[in-house]
Scaffold this motif. Sequence first.
Motif, short mmCIF file in Angstrom:
data_model
loop_
_atom_site.label_atom_id
_atom_site.label_comp_id
_atom_site.label_asym_id
_atom_site.label_seq_id
_atom_site.Cartn_x
_atom_site.Cartn_y
_atom_site.Cartn_z
N GLN A 10 -24.49 -25.78 -8.34
CA GLN A 10 -25.02 -26.94 -9.04
C GLN A 10 -25.30 -26.61 -10.50
N ASP A 11 -25.85 -25.42 -10.72
CA ASP A 11 -26.12 -25.00 -12.10
C ASP A 11 -24.84 -24.85 -12.90
N LEU A 12 -23.78 -24.31 -12.26
CA LEU A 12 -22.50 -24.17 -12.94
C LEU A 12 -21.91 -25.52 -13.29
N ARG A 13 -22.01 -26.47 -12.37
CA ARG A 13 -21.49 -27.81 -12.64
C ARG A 13 -22.26 -28.48 -13.79
N LYS A 14 -23.57 -28.28 -13.80
CA LYS A 14 -24.38 -28.84 -14.88
C LYS A 14 -24.00 -28.22 -16.22
N ALA A 15 -23.80 -26.90 -16.23
CA ALA A 15 -23.41 -26.21 -17.46
C ALA A 15 -22.03 -26.66 -17.91
N GLY A 49 -18.80 -19.75 -15.86
CA GLY A 49 -18.49 -19.25 -14.53
C GLY A 49 -17.50 -18.11 -14.57
N PRO A 50 -17.13 -17.57 -13.40
CA PRO A 50 -16.34 -16.35 -13.32
C PRO A 50 -14.83 -16.56 -13.32
N ALA A 107 -15.44 -15.80 -27.43
CA ALA A 107 -14.94 -17.11 -27.91
C ALA A 107 -15.20 -18.17 -26.84
N GLY A 108 -16.32 -18.85 -26.96
CA GLY A 108 -16.61 -19.93 -26.04
C GLY A 108 -15.87 -21.20 -26.37
N ALA A 109 -15.41 -21.33 -27.62
CA ALA A 109 -14.66 -22.51 -28.04
C ALA A 109 -13.66 -22.12 -29.12
N VAL A 110 -12.56 -22.87 -29.18
CA VAL A 110 -11.50 -22.64 -30.15
C VAL A 110 -11.04 -24.00 -30.65
N MET A 111 -10.87 -24.16 -31.97
CA MET A 111 -10.47 -25.44 -32.55
C MET A 111 -9.33 -25.23 -33.53
N HIS A 112 -8.28 -26.04 -33.38
CA HIS A 112 -7.07 -25.90 -34.20
C HIS A 112 -6.67 -27.26 -34.73
N LEU A 113 -6.42 -27.34 -36.04
CA LEU A 113 -6.07 -28.61 -36.70
C LEU A 113 -4.81 -28.47 -37.54
N HIS A 114 -4.15 -29.64 -37.74
CA HIS A 114 -3.05 -29.77 -38.69
C HIS A 114 -3.44 -30.67 -39.87
#
Length: 252
Positions: A10-15, A49-50, A107-114
């Motif tokens: 449940q905690d993983l789903r909330k996260a 999560g794993p 790297a929890g997030a990655v953002m790429h633009l044109h």
Amino acid sequence: MTTNEPSTEQDLRKAEWQVRTELAAAYRLVALFGWDDLVFTHLSARVPGPDHHFLINPYGLLFHEITASSLVKVDQEGQVVEAAGLGRVNPAGFTIHSAVHMGRDDAGAVMHLHAPDGVAVSAHRDGLLPLSQTAMLCLDHLCYHEYEGVALNLDERDRLIRDLGNRSMMILRNHGVLTAGKDVPETFTYLYFLMKACEIQVKAQSCGPTHLPSEQAIRTTADQSQQLGMAAKLTWPALIRLLDSKNPGYAV
């Protein structure tokens, strides 16, 4: 089964939902700032999560249409793990984003633009120049990756992550920009600074000869930029307020 396991799930789903909501907000903010490119380019975030899964946009939705539930969950092989609607992802997006998520544990997030100003600077011989305070705050976080064609070759992942190293901002030569951070708010904050620096450079160079600050000023600003990602604590809540007033409905 222990009594803790359902609670952990449940905690993983909330996260995960929190990450989905933040990523959907980031997509809509990109559209709001005019940085989108029809259904192309991509933002991604690691699923808590794993399992080493990450979230990315369904190929075919405009950025202002993205919602938390519409994001597609994929594994590191590009296989769709979970999709509520459109289940197809951009192959080039998978190549670029899987490279960073696989190669950078932080790297929890990655953002790429044109976005045009970012592409313009990526095509400039000298890349990003220290023409503004904003640019000087970016330079110590910045690296470059040479263009190899549309990113469909998985072999490019090794070279991309090699060039990224431990930096948070990348200019993809003749292609666009990329940022990576610990989470969506930090990564979007890096993206905002990099895009603003590119916009200023394009405008400054269109005015004629430019003035460069002293090397000492450039070094001082680089030192002052080391905690740039922490600005997200201020910028992200303000950005969410802006988005809620302009384009709500992303958190569904």
